[in-house]
Design an enzyme around this catalytic site. Structure first.
Site, PDB file in Angstrom:
ATOM      1  CE  LYS A 127      37.722 -65.792 -33.568  1.00 47.87           C
ATOM      2  NZ  LYS A 127      38.932 -66.588 -33.697  1.00 47.87           N
ATOM      3  CD1 TRP A 173      41.927 -60.152 -34.694  1.00 40.66           C
ATOM      4  CD2 TRP A 173      42.034 -60.742 -36.853  1.00 40.66           C
ATOM      5  NE1 TRP A 173      42.418 -61.429 -34.755  1.00 40.66           N
ATOM      6  CE2 TRP A 173      42.492 -61.816 -36.057  1.00 40.66           C
ATOM      7  CE3 TRP A 173      42.016 -60.883 -38.239  1.00 40.66           C
ATOM      8  CZ2 TRP A 173      42.944 -63.023 -36.617  1.00 40.66           C
ATOM      9  CZ3 TRP A 173      42.459 -62.078 -38.799  1.00 40.66           C
ATOM     10  CH2 TRP A 173      42.914 -63.126 -37.998  1.00 40.66           C
ATOM     11  CG  ASP A 193      35.600 -58.412 -36.902  1.00 39.66           C
ATOM     12  OD1 ASP A 193      34.933 -59.403 -36.549  1.00 39.66           O
ATOM     13  OD2 ASP A 193      36.804 -58.480 -37.236  1.00 39.66           O
TER      14      ASP A 193
HETATM   15  C1  LIG Z   1      38.258 -60.260 -34.511  1.00 39.42           C
HETATM   16  C2  LIG Z   1      38.549 -61.122 -35.700  1.00 39.42           C
HETATM   17  N1  LIG Z   1      38.246 -60.675 -36.932  1.00 39.42           N
HETATM   18  C3  LIG Z   1      38.496 -61.400 -38.029  1.00 39.42           C
HETATM   19  C4  LIG Z   1      39.070 -62.649 -37.934  1.00 39.42           C
HETATM   20  C5  LIG Z   1      39.343 -63.424 -39.200  1.00 39.42           C
HETATM   21  O1  LIG Z   1      38.425 -64.439 -39.302  1.00 39.42           O
HETATM   22  P1  LIG Z   1      38.491 -65.557 -40.439  1.00 39.42           P
HETATM   23  O2  LIG Z   1      39.707 -66.362 -40.168  1.00 39.42           O
HETATM   24  O3  LIG Z   1      37.206 -66.286 -40.235  1.00 39.42           O
HETATM   25  O4  LIG Z   1      38.558 -64.872 -41.754  1.00 39.42           O
HETATM   26  C6  LIG Z   1      39.390 -63.166 -36.688  1.00 39.42           C
HETATM   27  C7  LIG Z   1      40.008 -64.499 -36.564  1.00 39.42           C
HETATM   28  O5  LIG Z   1      40.375 -64.960 -35.523  1.00 39.42           O
HETATM   29  C8  LIG Z   1      39.121 -62.383 -35.543  1.00 39.42           C
HETATM   30  O6  LIG Z   1      39.424 -62.835 -34.320  1.00 39.42           O
END
Ligand SMILES: Cc1ncc(COP(=O)(O)O)c(C=O)c1O
Length: 365
Positions: free
Chosen positions: A201, A109, A177
């Protein structure tokens, strides 16, 4: 809480997201689709600017402020687009083309966030554990004092690592994030200048992002920002610049109410620590299984582990399935297993899987 299917069997949901929510949230959200607050109308058919929906948005924002103990500089927004949109929206609002942003590279991520930031300005890597296959969190960061901000991913959902010592004193604005650990533990939220998280989540249903932003860091970039992507416009319009994802905001509000009712973030942290302790102590007591993450950096939310004999992997997953335990298969990029233990997962579910692991180890070890 584990879900119950039509045959009234308990299902333990260890999925990484979208994931289990409190049972009462599922019940109230279902009711609101049929008859919202005894109005005879569905939550899905009411206008977002009506006196019926406005209190939902107001309460959701107020609850975030209260649960995070935010000061008046910090604004709360509920926006479309998932956390992935924030990978782009953050640098678009905070990073000039000739400037530098500092990023920590702790997993899939973080790497995606880094890639997007590079579209808007220069990026330096303040610390990385890529070489170690992201099995730990970098300890000694090097952050340029001129950086527009430092970005961290407080919990790496795929790698199973979590920052325990937040670099509050990095000397530049701190951006995080928090998609996979928001409201799961007590942090000094006012020390972050921008926090973003997809709700799916710990905080609700997919379809909405929560943003906490210190308004003083905005308005410093030279570029023209499209109206819908400029945080300042959303602040001005109290998160109602356009039609918000009304149902996702409603589910977030119900989940926030539930967190408050449990006793708030400190209580969530205590419960999450108890679940993680039970899980990891069991894992460490069974030589057949092995945790892949440095112990001090293990995530309270996502436990990533393997089985020493790979031939037993499928057998263990089949056993999980048979016992109504879902979402245990590891992310496709890592393999092995992942047990996610978000706020709404009960300790009974953790007990169920640790009991299964013990029994499996006894027969196969
Ligand atoms: C730490 C983290 N950041 C970003 C995301 C991406 O999120 P989204 O699918 O809502 O764009 C996720 C998805 O699991 C994540 O776990």
């Amino acid at each position: 809480m584990a879900m119950v299917n039509s045959q009234v069997q308990v299902i333990h949901n260890f999925g990484a997201g979208p994931s289990v929510l409190p049972k009462e949230v599922f019940e109230e959200a279902s009711q609101a689709i049929l008859n919202f607050n005894n109005t005879g109308l569905s939550i899905l058919e009411i206008g977002h600017r009506t006196p019926l929906f406005q209190p939902v948005m107001d309460e959701a924002r107020a609850l975030v402020k209260e649960l995070m103990n935010l000061d008046n500089d910090h604004e709360v927004l509920f926006l479309h687009g998932g956390a992935t949109t924030q990978f782009m929206q953050v640098p678009m609002n905070l990073l000039n083309e000739n400037e530098l942003a500092s990023y920590t590279d702790t997993g899939t991520w973080a790497a995606k966030a880094i890639k997007e930031a590079g579209l808007f300005g220069h990026v330096e890597i303040a610390g990385s554990t890529k070489e170690a296959k992201y099995t730990s969190i970098p300890k000694d960061l090097v952050v340029s004092p001129t950086a527009a901000y430092l970005h961290i991913t407080t919990n790496e959902t795929i790698a199973g690592t979590q920052w325990k010592n937040i670099p509050y004193d990095c000397g530049v604005p701190l951006v995080a994030d928090m998609s996979s650990d928001i409201l799961s533990r007590q942090l000094d939220f006012n020390k972050f200048d921008l926090i973003y998280a997809g709700a799916q989540k710990n905080m609700g249903a997919a379809g909405v992002n929560i943003i906490v932003v210190n308004k003083n860091i905005l308005g410093k970039v030279d570029r023209k920002i499209p109206t819908i992507l400029d945080y300042r416009n959303h602040i001005k319009e109290a998160s109602m610049l356009n039609t918000p994802p009304v149902f996702a905001v409603y589910v977030a509000m119900l989940t926030l109410r539930w967190i408050k009712k449990q006793g708030g973030v400190t209580v969530m942290e205590k419960l999450n620590a108890a679940k993680a302790d039970l899980f990891y102590s069991t894992l460490d007591s069974l030589p057949i299984f092995k945790g892949v993450v440095a112990k001090e950096d293990r995530s309270m939310m996502n436990a990533v582990f393997i089985i020493e004999n790979p031939e037993l992997e499928k057998e263990f997953l089949d056993r999980c399935k048979k016992e109504n335990m879902i979402g245990v298969k590891g992310h496709r990029s890592v393999g092995g297993f992942r047990v996610s233990m978000y706020n709404a997962l009960t300790i009974e579910s953790v007990k169920a899987i640790t009991d299964l692991m013990k029994e499996f180890a006894k027969t196969k070890g």
